[in-house]
Design a protein around this motif. Structure first.
Motif, PDB file in Angstrom:
ATOM      1  N   ALA A  83      37.993  54.628  40.388  1.00  0.00           N
ATOM      2  CA  ALA A  83      36.780  54.205  39.693  1.00  0.00           C
ATOM      3  C   ALA A  83      37.165  53.217  38.607  1.00  0.00           C
ATOM      4  CB  ALA A  83      36.049  55.399  39.092  1.00  0.00           C
ATOM      5  N   GLY A  84      36.241  52.350  38.286  1.00  0.00           N
ATOM      6  CA  GLY A  84      36.507  51.419  37.199  1.00  0.00           C
ATOM      7  C   GLY A  84      35.363  50.466  36.970  1.00  0.00           C
ATOM      8  N   THR A  85      35.479  49.719  35.893  1.00  0.00           N
ATOM      9  CA  THR A  85      34.551  48.628  35.633  1.00  0.00           C
ATOM     10  C   THR A  85      35.092  47.375  36.324  1.00  0.00           C
ATOM     11  OG1 THR A  85      35.635  48.540  33.466  1.00  0.00           O
ATOM     12  CG2 THR A  85      33.450  49.515  33.560  1.00  0.00           C
ATOM     13  N   VAL A  86      34.412  46.259  36.173  1.00  0.00           N
ATOM     14  CA  VAL A  86      34.735  45.083  36.983  1.00  0.00           C
ATOM     15  C   VAL A  86      36.128  44.540  36.684  1.00  0.00           C
ATOM     16  CG1 VAL A  86      34.024  42.718  37.516  1.00  0.00           C
ATOM     17  CG2 VAL A  86      32.306  44.520  37.314  1.00  0.00           C
ATOM     18  N   ASP A  87      36.599  44.691  35.460  1.00  0.00           N
ATOM     19  CA  ASP A  87      37.967  44.261  35.149  1.00  0.00           C
ATOM     20  C   ASP A  87      38.975  45.018  36.007  1.00  0.00           C
ATOM     21  OD1 ASP A  87      37.074  46.512  33.549  1.00  0.00           O
ATOM     22  OD2 ASP A  87      39.013  46.439  32.559  1.00  0.00           O
ATOM     23  N   SER A  88      38.794  46.337  36.099  1.00  0.00           N
ATOM     24  CA  SER A  88      39.700  47.165  36.905  1.00  0.00           C
ATOM     25  C   SER A  88      39.664  46.748  38.377  1.00  0.00           C
ATOM     26  CB  SER A  88      39.320  48.640  36.790  1.00  0.00           C
ATOM     27  OG  SER A  88      39.426  49.089  35.467  1.00  0.00           O
ATOM     28  N   TRP A  89      38.451  46.512  38.866  1.00  0.00           N
ATOM     29  CA  TRP A  89      38.264  46.122  40.263  1.00  0.00           C
ATOM     30  C   TRP A  89      38.991  44.813  40.565  1.00  0.00           C
ATOM     31  CZ3 TRP A  89      37.147  47.277  45.025  1.00  0.00           C
ATOM     32  CH2 TRP A  89      36.540  46.368  45.906  1.00  0.00           C
ATOM     33  N   LEU A  90      38.837  43.809  39.704  1.00  0.00           N
ATOM     34  CA  LEU A  90      39.464  42.515  39.961  1.00  0.00           C
ATOM     35  C   LEU A  90      40.978  42.591  39.833  1.00  0.00           C
ATOM     36  CD1 LEU A  90      36.999  40.045  38.202  1.00  0.00           C
ATOM     37  CD2 LEU A  90      37.222  40.512  40.650  1.00  0.00           C
ATOM     38  N   ILE A  91      41.478  43.279  38.818  1.00  0.00           N
ATOM     39  CA  ILE A  91      42.930  43.372  38.651  1.00  0.00           C
ATOM     40  C   ILE A  91      43.537  44.164  39.807  1.00  0.00           C
ATOM     41  CG2 ILE A  91      44.768  44.288  37.174  1.00  0.00           C
ATOM     42  CD1 ILE A  91      42.930  43.637  34.757  1.00  0.00           C
ATOM     43  N   TRP A  92      42.874  45.224  40.248  1.00  0.00           N
ATOM     44  CA  TRP A  92      43.347  46.009  41.389  1.00  0.00           C
ATOM     45  C   TRP A  92      43.444  45.117  42.623  1.00  0.00           C
ATOM     46  CZ3 TRP A  92      42.146  47.880  46.234  1.00  0.00           C
ATOM     47  CH2 TRP A  92      42.792  49.055  46.642  1.00  0.00           C
ATOM     48  N   ARG A  93      42.405  44.313  42.841  1.00  0.00           N
ATOM     49  CA  ARG A  93      42.384  43.418  43.995  1.00  0.00           C
ATOM     50  C   ARG A  93      43.449  42.333  43.884  1.00  0.00           C
ATOM     51  NH1 ARG A  93      40.108  43.812  49.043  1.00  0.00           N
ATOM     52  NH2 ARG A  93      38.753  45.603  48.930  1.00  0.00           N
ATOM     53  N   LEU A  94      43.555  41.717  42.728  1.00  0.00           N
ATOM     54  CA  LEU A  94      44.504  40.626  42.553  1.00  0.00           C
ATOM     55  C   LEU A  94      45.947  41.089  42.700  1.00  0.00           C
ATOM     56  CD1 LEU A  94      42.835  38.780  39.560  1.00  0.00           C
ATOM     57  CD2 LEU A  94      43.251  37.780  41.816  1.00  0.00           C
ATOM     58  N   THR A  95      46.221  42.315  42.316  1.00  0.00           N
ATOM     59  CA  THR A  95      47.590  42.835  42.404  1.00  0.00           C
ATOM     60  C   THR A  95      47.843  43.569  43.716  1.00  0.00           C
ATOM     61  OG1 THR A  95      46.972  44.890  41.274  1.00  0.00           O
ATOM     62  CG2 THR A  95      47.782  43.072  39.899  1.00  0.00           C
TER      63      THR A  95
END
Length: 500
Positions: free
Chosen positions: A159-171
């Protein structure tokens, strides 16, 4: 060879990427809108995969003609509170993102208030109990999506907010993190210990294993993964700055000293004041959040939030069809000397600070047969300025020292008529910078500090330039009467539910 820092600016209606040079100047940018989903009145959703696809697209476009060796770092800034739940293995979201504007969890908030949890929430998190924040959104997802709670308990979900989602995806799924500023908007985070609060998670029945690791705002979180389609050239670039959109704008405006404040005129309006290294609890309907943590020092902010500002101009354009573009709203408004006694309270998704009324609804008063679309355009711009005036007035009650100038940014800050109206109502100078992309620059600055592109806050402060300072011009008594009538209109918006 010149060095660049790229900011991902993931907003409520658009995904953007902006590349900055060491002078803080924009080198390139790209922007792409995405869908707004309204399943029923008061509900707002986004497709997380569409957010990722559009953000990936604009990042590729913004750096398309740049040698990747010139890119020192990537920073992320985002719409806050918007909540996503996804599969830890596949990366697929199990439901749409529930957007910060969404009111579906108002009954959960009512239950929390009846249980007397308001003081606990305020003391630990700096927030008020409201559907605006992420905690009740996550509870709703776990309660309402079939099998979600069981999968969460088995450790299968993130779970996360949009920052978490993007960083998870980018990494490539290697980093499940959030920064302190975003964490402090969840209603689950202790802003004093800078940790998730076990008691609040228990009350909302949220497994803490779901949550990302909270981290400072300027450090390396991970690196762009290899083999992300369209981003192959960026593999290995560090992602090392992150902040929610509003604290990012405060940072980008160089409000580094206690007492400095800014307002962002975006989809909503957000007034933030730097209050230093000690959290200040509001007695006037504002909230306290972590602004940023840099170099081992945590800075706090007082904040007031308006839910509908620029979105009201969009409503005039998209739903009413009275204008074709935002600049046309300005031209119409400038064609009349006033709103002709019309007041619009854009409580489409309730009212934020200082009222915190989840059930208020949009209201228009003062119509006559002489009312034209020009008067409505003027009333829409006035409504934005009135709401910011509400925020600044109560902020002056809480702040250790009153505001002497308001720094401004965001899309609607380019409107001269709106900025002049704001200065008249506040009786304060309104300072618009030459670089209005302060949210994106704030994220870039945080990343650039971690990467060594900039060496200090003082160096960053030296990059800010004023483009125009608006001074009060209109007679104070006339402005005071307009504001009195505005407050009467707000009461109509708040009485609506009780009267029907």
């Amino acid at each position: 060879m010149e060095t660049y820092v790229v900011a991902l600016d993931q907003g409520t209606t658009t995904s953007r990427a902006i590349s900055f040079n060491q002078a803080g100047e924009i080198v390139s940018r790209a922007q792409y809108p995405f869908r707004q989903i309204y399943p029923q009145p008061g509900w707002v959703e986004h497709d997380p995969m569409e957010i990722w696809a559009t953000q990936k697209r604009v990042l590729a476009e913004a750096v398309g003609h740049t040698d990747s060796k010139q890119i020192a770092a990537i920073g992320v800034t985002n719409q806050r509170e918007t909540t996503i739940l996804w599969d830890r293995t596949t990366g697929e979201p199990i439901y749409n993102a529930i957007v910060w504007q969404c009111r579906r969890t108002a009954p959960i908030c009512d239950w929390m208030k009846r249980e007397g949890l308001g003081d606990l929430v305020a003391e630990r998190t700096g927030l008020l109990i409201d559907a605006y924040f992420s905690g009740t959104k996550l509870k709703w997802l776990l309660d309402e999506i079939p099998g979600a709670r069981e999968r969460a308990q088995r450790g299968e979900l993130c779970a996360g907010t949009v920052d978490s989602w993007l960083i998870w995806r980018l990494t490539g799924g290697r980093a499940h993190v959030t920064d302190y500023s975003n964490a402090s908007r969840t209603m689950l985070f202790n802003i004093h210990t800078l940790e998730w609060d076990a008691e609040l998670c228990r009350i909302l029945d949220i497994p803490m294993s779901l949550l990302p690791q909270p981290r400072p705002n300027s450090e390396v979180y991970g690196y762009v993964a290899e083999n992300i389609p369209g981003l192959e050239a960026l593999a290995g670039i560090p992602i090392c700055g992150s902040a929610g959109d509003q604290p990012a704008a405060l940072f980008g405006q160089a409000c580094f000293a206690p007492g400095q404040a800014k307002n962002t005129y975006g989809t909503g309006c957000f007034t933030l004041m730097n209050v230093g290294e000690q959290a200040v609890r509001s007695g006037a309907g504002l909230v306290t959040s972590v602004a940023w943590s840099v170099g081992g020092r945590t800075t706090y902010a007082l904040e007031g939030s308006v839910f509908n500002a620029g979105s009201t101009i969009q409503w005039l354009r998209d739903e009413l069809g009275l204008i074709d573009s935002a600049p046309e709203c300005d031209r119409l408004a400038e064609s009349v000397p006033s709103s002709g006694g019309v007041y619009i309270v854009p409580a489409f998704t309730g009212l934020g600070a200082p009222y915190w009324d989840m059930y208020a609804r949009g209201t228009m008063v003062g119509l006559t047969r002489g009312t034209t679309r020009a008067h409505l355009a003027r009333a829409v711009l006035d409504s934005i300025a009135f709401q910011v005036t509400d925020l600044v007035r109560v902020m002056n009650q809480d702040a250790p020292c009153p505001l002497t100038v308001l720094r401004v940014d965001g899309g609607a800050s380019v409107s001269d008529i709106l900025m002049q109206t704001q200065a008249d109502l506040l009786r304060l100078p309104v300072d618009r910078p030459s670089q209005v992309e302060t949210t994106a620059f704030g994220a870039a600055a945080l990343a650039g500090l971690a990467a060594g592109v900039w060496g200090s806050l003082e160096e960053l402060a030296g990059l800010r330039r004023s483009q125009h300072v608006f001074l009060p011009q209109r007679e104070e008594a006339a402005c005071a009467e307009d504001y009195r009538q505005w407050r009467r209109a707000v009461e109509r918006a708040r009485d609506w539910v009780e009267s029907v």
